[in-house]
Design a protein around this motif. Sequence first.
Motif, PDB file in Angstrom:
ATOM      1  N   LEU A 311      -5.200  14.121 -38.578  1.00  0.00           N
ATOM      2  CA  LEU A 311      -5.447  13.003 -37.652  1.00  0.00           C
ATOM      3  C   LEU A 311      -5.903  11.993 -38.834  1.00  0.00           C
ATOM      4  N   VAL A 312      -5.695  10.437 -37.810  1.00  0.00           N
ATOM      5  CA  VAL A 312      -5.162   9.336 -38.737  1.00  0.00           C
ATOM      6  C   VAL A 312      -5.639   7.899 -38.281  1.00  0.00           C
ATOM      7  N   GLU A 313      -6.412   8.117 -38.620  1.00  0.00           N
ATOM      8  CA  GLU A 313      -7.428   6.639 -37.893  1.00  0.00           C
ATOM      9  C   GLU A 313      -6.255   5.572 -37.924  1.00  0.00           C
ATOM     10  N   VAL A 314      -6.250   4.276 -37.047  1.00  0.00           N
ATOM     11  CA  VAL A 314      -5.433   3.154 -36.731  1.00  0.00           C
ATOM     12  C   VAL A 314      -6.274   2.402 -36.784  1.00  0.00           C
ATOM     13  N   GLN A 315      -6.079   1.064 -37.355  1.00  0.00           N
ATOM     14  CA  GLN A 315      -6.851   0.263 -37.335  1.00  0.00           C
ATOM     15  C   GLN A 315      -6.314  -1.379 -37.018  1.00  0.00           C
ATOM     16  N   ALA A 316      -6.874  -2.664 -36.177  1.00  0.00           N
ATOM     17  CA  ALA A 316      -6.134  -3.271 -35.150  1.00  0.00           C
ATOM     18  C   ALA A 316      -7.436  -4.546 -35.542  1.00  0.00           C
ATOM     19  N   LEU A 317      -6.787  -5.447 -35.981  1.00  0.00           N
ATOM     20  CA  LEU A 317      -7.782  -6.766 -35.729  1.00  0.00           C
ATOM     21  C   LEU A 317      -7.062  -7.879 -35.776  1.00  0.00           C
ATOM     22  N   VAL A 318      -7.233  -8.829 -34.119  1.00  0.00           N
ATOM     23  CA  VAL A 318      -6.895  -9.581 -33.821  1.00  0.00           C
ATOM     24  C   VAL A 318      -7.310 -10.445 -33.361  1.00  0.00           C
ATOM     25  N   SER A 319      -6.819 -11.820 -33.688  1.00  0.00           N
ATOM     26  CA  SER A 319      -7.892 -13.176 -34.321  1.00  0.00           C
ATOM     27  C   SER A 319      -7.209 -14.402 -33.950  1.00  0.00           C
ATOM     28  N   PRO A 320      -7.950 -15.299 -33.290  1.00  0.00           N
ATOM     29  CA  PRO A 320      -7.481 -16.938 -32.961  1.00  0.00           C
ATOM     30  C   PRO A 320      -6.300 -16.890 -33.988  1.00  0.00           C
ATOM     31  N   ALA A 321      -4.939 -17.374 -34.144  1.00  0.00           N
ATOM     32  CA  ALA A 321      -4.381 -18.198 -35.173  1.00  0.00           C
ATOM     33  C   ALA A 321      -5.094 -19.713 -35.512  1.00  0.00           C
ATOM     34  N   THR A 322      -5.069 -19.842 -36.538  1.00  0.00           N
ATOM     35  CA  THR A 322      -6.281 -20.916 -36.801  1.00  0.00           C
ATOM     36  C   THR A 322      -5.336 -22.541 -37.402  1.00  0.00           C
ATOM     37  N   TYR A 323      -4.221 -22.001 -37.954  1.00  0.00           N
ATOM     38  CA  TYR A 323      -2.950 -23.070 -38.049  1.00  0.00           C
ATOM     39  C   TYR A 323      -1.539 -22.695 -38.239  1.00  0.00           C
ATOM     40  N   GLY A 324      -0.687 -23.227 -38.186  1.00  0.00           N
ATOM     41  CA  GLY A 324       0.685 -22.709 -38.363  1.00  0.00           C
ATOM     42  C   GLY A 324       1.073 -21.549 -37.724  1.00  0.00           C
ATOM     43  N   VAL A 358      -2.448 -10.939 -36.002  1.00  0.00           N
ATOM     44  CA  VAL A 358      -2.235  -9.676 -36.349  1.00  0.00           C
ATOM     45  C   VAL A 358      -2.394  -8.596 -37.762  1.00  0.00           C
ATOM     46  N   TYR A 359      -3.315  -7.926 -37.548  1.00  0.00           N
ATOM     47  CA  TYR A 359      -3.700  -7.164 -39.036  1.00  0.00           C
ATOM     48  C   TYR A 359      -3.912  -5.792 -38.451  1.00  0.00           C
ATOM     49  N   ALA A 360      -2.463  -4.641 -38.834  1.00  0.00           N
ATOM     50  CA  ALA A 360      -2.963  -3.806 -38.241  1.00  0.00           C
ATOM     51  C   ALA A 360      -2.660  -2.684 -40.304  1.00  0.00           C
ATOM     52  N   ASN A 361      -3.956  -1.586 -40.074  1.00  0.00           N
ATOM     53  CA  ASN A 361      -3.979  -0.869 -40.687  1.00  0.00           C
ATOM     54  C   ASN A 361      -4.165   0.702 -40.800  1.00  0.00           C
ATOM     55  N   LEU A 362      -3.627   1.169 -41.879  1.00  0.00           N
ATOM     56  CA  LEU A 362      -3.942   2.951 -41.522  1.00  0.00           C
ATOM     57  C   LEU A 362      -4.957   3.206 -43.045  1.00  0.00           C
ATOM     58  N   ALA A 378      -0.870  -0.115 -30.420  1.00  0.00           N
ATOM     59  CA  ALA A 378      -0.771  -0.497 -29.402  1.00  0.00           C
ATOM     60  C   ALA A 378      -1.751  -0.810 -28.921  1.00  0.00           C
ATOM     61  N   LEU A 379      -2.703   0.393 -28.847  1.00  0.00           N
ATOM     62  CA  LEU A 379      -4.030   0.457 -28.237  1.00  0.00           C
ATOM     63  C   LEU A 379      -5.251  -0.358 -29.319  1.00  0.00           C
ATOM     64  N   ALA A 380      -4.929  -0.076 -30.190  1.00  0.00           N
ATOM     65  CA  ALA A 380      -5.867  -0.689 -31.036  1.00  0.00           C
ATOM     66  C   ALA A 380      -5.642  -2.803 -30.845  1.00  0.00           C
ATOM     67  N   LEU A 381      -4.694  -2.945 -30.915  1.00  0.00           N
ATOM     68  CA  LEU A 381      -4.516  -4.486 -30.972  1.00  0.00           C
ATOM     69  C   LEU A 381      -5.273  -4.836 -29.391  1.00  0.00           C
ATOM     70  N   ALA A 382      -5.024  -3.794 -28.248  1.00  0.00           N
ATOM     71  CA  ALA A 382      -5.223  -4.286 -27.528  1.00  0.00           C
ATOM     72  C   ALA A 382      -6.655  -4.014 -26.853  1.00  0.00           C
ATOM     73  N   SER A 383      -7.454  -3.145 -27.723  1.00  0.00           N
ATOM     74  CA  SER A 383      -9.163  -2.955 -27.486  1.00  0.00           C
ATOM     75  C   SER A 383      -9.934  -3.918 -28.868  1.00  0.00           C
ATOM     76  N   SER A 384      -8.518  -4.376 -30.026  1.00  0.00           N
ATOM     77  CA  SER A 384      -9.305  -5.658 -30.880  1.00  0.00           C
ATOM     78  C   SER A 384      -8.634  -7.118 -30.300  1.00  0.00           C
ATOM     79  N   LEU A 385      -8.398  -7.248 -29.455  1.00  0.00           N
ATOM     80  CA  LEU A 385      -7.221  -8.270 -28.383  1.00  0.00           C
ATOM     81  C   LEU A 385      -9.225  -8.398 -27.393  1.00  0.00           C
ATOM     82  N   ARG A 386      -9.108  -7.639 -27.079  1.00  0.00           N
ATOM     83  CA  ARG A 386     -10.324  -8.263 -25.302  1.00  0.00           C
ATOM     84  C   ARG A 386     -11.791  -7.354 -26.054  1.00  0.00           C
ATOM     85  N   ASP A 387     -12.116  -6.746 -27.667  1.00  0.00           N
ATOM     86  CA  ASP A 387     -12.722  -6.476 -28.111  1.00  0.00           C
ATOM     87  C   ASP A 387     -14.000  -5.812 -27.244  1.00  0.00           C
TER      88      ASP A 387
END
Length: 603
Positions: A311-324, A358-362, A378-387
């Motif tokens: 069993l592995v925990e998938v972690q994701a972080l989604v934040s608005p891009a600041t530039y570029g 977008v950042y993803a990590n095991l 995908a669920l981790a990304l959606a969860s981070s986007l919506r907080d």
Amino acid sequence: MARPQSRFVCQTCGDVSLRWEGQCRACGTWNSLVETVVREPARRSLNAAVRASVGPDPVALREIGEADLPRQRVGIGELDRVLGGGLVPGSLVLVGGEPGVGKSTLLLQAAAGIAARGGSVLYASGEESAGQVRIRASRLGLLDGPAGTGVRVVAESDVGRIAELARTARPDLLVVDSVQTATADDLDGAAGSVGQVRESALRLMELAKGEGIAVVLVGHVTKEGSIAGPKTLEHVVDAVLNLEGERYAALRVLRASKNRFGSTEEVGVFEMREPGLTEVTDPGRAFLVEHDGAAPGSVVAPTLEGSRPLLVEVQALVSPATYGNPVRRASGIEPNRLALLVAVLGRRAGLGLGSHDVYANLAGGLTLAEPGLDLPVALALASSLRDRAVTVGTVAIGEIGLLGELRAVSGLERRLGEAARLGFRRAIVPNDARRAPDPVDGLHVVTVATLRDAVGLASDRGRRPRQAPARPTPVTTGGPPPRAAMPRQPGDLRAPAARLSDDPPRPDEADLGPRADVVVVAAGASTRMGGIDKVGHPVGGRPLLAWTLGALAATPIVDRMALVVARDRVSAWRDGPWLPPEVCAVVAGGAAARIGRRRRSRA
């Protein structure tokens, strides 16, 4: 005896050159010339004639007896598991990994295990002196045991000298640490060059096969990602073991990418401690991270490595891009797979991440290439986007296609059984039309067909339940009794959304005010900002209205939305890929505008 001559042979076309050149003159390939020892033709033909006269005769396949492969266990259960039951005499094993990951420590412990069973070990170190090897053995507590006398250490890098010592001592195990430091006198190249590494490996292979001695080579991973240089070295050996893990993390994973005497699907899990690498007693929960509560962007995936569920925990972080350009970073999963999932989420689930980093990590430093990680990522990304956190006690597994469909994975029952053993209560899995998953005690299995359904289901589980406001009881003074309330259907906008979670509200939601039952988004046909269509104007590959809906969906107080658009746009938005799962209805508007025009015409 004359010193054998060496030539530089192109690894692409086989052309021979007297000296090294950057480009092969025959085929034009760059950096393909490798120094190789030239064998004597007369001696080669003589050996061939002898072998032809005394060689074995062909035997029918059914008449070949079963080969008996005696194995020698090293006393480390996880290492024996990956090797297929232990070391085979006469085998050549390559152990690779990043510098400092623990290869030398693991092999010194394996040598001590062989010595504890009455065997003898010759440890040839080309990187450290004999005193440095003794210091490591003292730190591991091996000096006072059988390893103190059963393991003999020699600081030598000449492969000819090492082979001579091995033929004299005839140990049960020969460890060469490392193959990059081994050199052959017949070649002029520096230690670690392609020619030196390959020639050293070939001579040690002749020693292993001819004398029946198990030989283990240590190889460092180069900057190109290969072990000890070219892939030709991996073709020479019988087994290739990779020790993976972050250098400053505690967990290490040992897996076999090649094994002629066993399976390549088994993995071993170790933990680096003060006394060395110790076996993890419960690998199933080794890569789980303890949280105080539900955390947005975290999803647990039941993976399967060989016959062992992890069993592995998938972690994701989604934040608005600041530039570029937005950043895409992945650790433990393939970056190309992460980019594909971002595209599928935006196109098939209505969750646009084009303008977000977008950042993803095991967790735990694990690296996996299993397609079943698509749904957890995908669920981790959606969860981070919506907080919005997925409910505690939920696992997810499944492969995602380009059309947004979910595909079944192998070994589902074994994965779910391990999840139930570790205390998980709910699993989101793909809907397999061929067969339904077997029930698992203590685990509620939910099957879904598409990514959009999975995102909506996981989001509902992560939301705080809302309490309906208390209504006063009507008082009647006469006449017929009040009409009984009609039962509300699941698609009825008057009915509050179903809540399956009893989690307390998050602190950041306490001051947001009352939660809306349904938010009506009225998208008229008027224009803004100099004639720009506020509904369908493309921004970043998506309509402008889609960005508005995504922003509302990310608000913690919004549970469901009803979209009102012009009549000619209802079908496009209802069937389009831009709607987030919170939009429960798309209806046609325009009645108010027609009434207003009639009143103005009458006036």
